[in-house]
Design an enzyme around this catalytic site. Sequence first.
Site, PDB file in Angstrom:
ATOM      1  N   ASP A 154       0.556   1.242  -9.837  1.00 49.85           N
ATOM      2  CA  ASP A 154       0.673   2.196  -8.728  1.00 49.85           C
ATOM      3  C   ASP A 154      -0.468   3.216  -8.746  1.00 49.85           C
ATOM      4  O   ASP A 154      -1.403   3.120  -9.558  1.00 49.85           O
ATOM      5  CB  ASP A 154       2.059   2.868  -8.811  1.00 49.85           C
ATOM      6  CG  ASP A 154       2.655   3.140  -7.439  1.00 49.85           C
ATOM      7  OD1 ASP A 154       1.888   3.414  -6.507  1.00 49.85           O
ATOM      8  OD2 ASP A 154       3.886   3.093  -7.312  1.00 49.85           O
ATOM      9  N   ASP A 214       4.086   2.556   1.892  1.00 50.29           N
ATOM     10  CA  ASP A 214       5.297   1.761   1.652  1.00 50.29           C
ATOM     11  C   ASP A 214       5.997   1.317   2.940  1.00 50.29           C
ATOM     12  O   ASP A 214       6.198   2.109   3.856  1.00 50.29           O
ATOM     13  CB  ASP A 214       6.312   2.584   0.852  1.00 50.29           C
ATOM     14  CG  ASP A 214       5.842   2.877  -0.541  1.00 50.29           C
ATOM     15  OD1 ASP A 214       4.650   2.660  -0.844  1.00 50.29           O
ATOM     16  OD2 ASP A 214       6.672   3.353  -1.337  1.00 50.29           O
TER      17      ASP A 214
HETATM   18  C1  GAL Z   1       5.353   3.695  -4.615  1.00 47.20           C
HETATM   19  C2  GAL Z   1       5.162   2.202  -4.411  1.00 47.20           C
HETATM   20  C3  GAL Z   1       6.526   1.580  -4.260  1.00 47.20           C
HETATM   21  C4  GAL Z   1       7.354   1.865  -5.502  1.00 47.20           C
HETATM   22  C5  GAL Z   1       7.405   3.356  -5.778  1.00 47.20           C
HETATM   23  C6  GAL Z   1       8.055   3.661  -7.110  1.00 47.20           C
HETATM   24  O1  GAL Z   1       4.115   4.307  -4.751  1.00 47.20           O
HETATM   25  O2  GAL Z   1       4.354   1.972  -3.299  1.00 47.20           O
HETATM   26  O3  GAL Z   1       6.413   0.201  -4.009  1.00 47.20           O
HETATM   27  O4  GAL Z   1       6.782   1.180  -6.588  1.00 47.20           O
HETATM   28  O5  GAL Z   1       6.108   3.931  -5.791  1.00 47.20           O
HETATM   29  O6  GAL Z   1       8.081   5.013  -7.401  1.00 47.20           O
END
Ligand code: GAL
Length: 509
Positions: A154, A214
Amino acid sequence: MARSIIGYLATIAALLDFEASAAGTASYNGLALTPQMGWDNWNAFGCDVDEELLLSTAQKMVDFGLRDLGYYYVILDDCWSDGRTSNGTLQANATKFPHGIPYVADQLHSIGLGFGMYSSAGKYTCAQYAASLGMEKQDAQTFADWGVDYLKYDNCYNEGQEGTALITYTRYKAMSDALNATGRPILYSMCNWGQDNPWNWAQTIANSWRMSGDVYDSFDRPDARCPCTTYECTLPGFHCSVMNILNKAAPVLNKAQPGAWNDLDMLEVGNSRMTDDEYKTHFSMWAIAKSPLIMGTDVTTMTAQTLSIYSNAAIIAINQDPLGIPALRVWQSPAQPQNETYSTDAYTAGEKSFWTGQLNGGDYVAAFVNSGPAPATLTATMNDIFIDLVTTGSNAPVPRLMQTWDVYDLWANRMSDASAQAIITGNMTMATNATSKSNATSTLPVQTYNATAMSYANGVTANDTALLGVKVSTIAPMGTLMAQVPSHGVVVYRLRSQGGGGMRKRDEL
Ligand code: GAL
């Protein structure tokens, strides 16, 4: 790189009007020659994750035939951690994972599944647990020691190391190098939300890159937290609808190649806030865009309708086609306004689009999307379908336009609700090989596919009906493809030439 190698090959093939070949292209680490498939807990469960959830989900993936369809990786997302030990090693939360992470990996491996984990190229993960910036070598070794097969990486708390392609590339390359150095094959899934245009540089360090903020469980609702409607974006955000992501993806899809994919984010199919047609559109377009297909719903409670979408082997076969050429948008009506902000992306209210892509063996995929409020009859000409062949600057004739094409509807063979329900309740076992689609315990027909027994490519070559769908029409030379497309719906066809199609003799003209 300005264009992917596959893109060049496709262009050369288009010029010469013969098949593109994947020869000479290779994944940087040999993995993900077709888009990765699996399940991740985040969309359905967020931080509410533990050993029991992963293992019970994995067992259902086996029982429902999802593993055999290719859903291989079980990915543990954020919130698994309990910081680091005194020597700096990452450690899992002992309440959530009482037997430790290696135990989970072993259990998954013992039933033929791979294990994915999560960290961030930042000081913390997005949920503020310890992450891997500056700790890449130690953490990569920990993941390898634990038996991890996949890392989702991430972008939160990156301490300002962003803003140019080189800064972001360097930050993500550190983990890529560290994973390679372990000697364990670990698929590397970058999750930097399209920041600094990863489609331009990630092919040599990663197997996939997220190209958007997301996804959320909405077909087209604009949301201030997902402000961008074009790929040029400085605030990727979250709560991005299916249509928002699809339209942002369209201009960059051609940057993918075997081993390196645009990731449109995990699937929301089954999470209940979209209609069946909307979920079909979501699944189909992610598949033909060559996005990873990562299920994001509660498998243990999934409905028959949800299972029959995730189990559509005819659509998955497009995603897993060995050429790895994403379908591209040929036209969009009305055209998407450029540089709009979220408040005006209501253009999706009436939008229609047509997409095509070349497949292995000379087939093509063709898809109509209707995101308007009413059903629509949509048409595409031969010039639309073979747009790359007719716009290459050559005056040479294009034999494909003069051929007759069989049209196979890839949703016509969708598993019935009764069959899907029988699988869910355990009254029907799935096919054990590619040619066996029913079994003695039930008289219900079941359309499914076992890709571990026969690859999708071989199944297509063998004309397996689970992969071809149902032939619904033909397109005559220089003819037109037509479809009735429901509101918020999709129609996806595989086109197969009947052959022939040389120039007609003068006396036939
Ligand atoms: C976001 C990511 C998501 C999930 C989330 C967890 O940045 O895009 O898919 O992994 O963090 O905190």
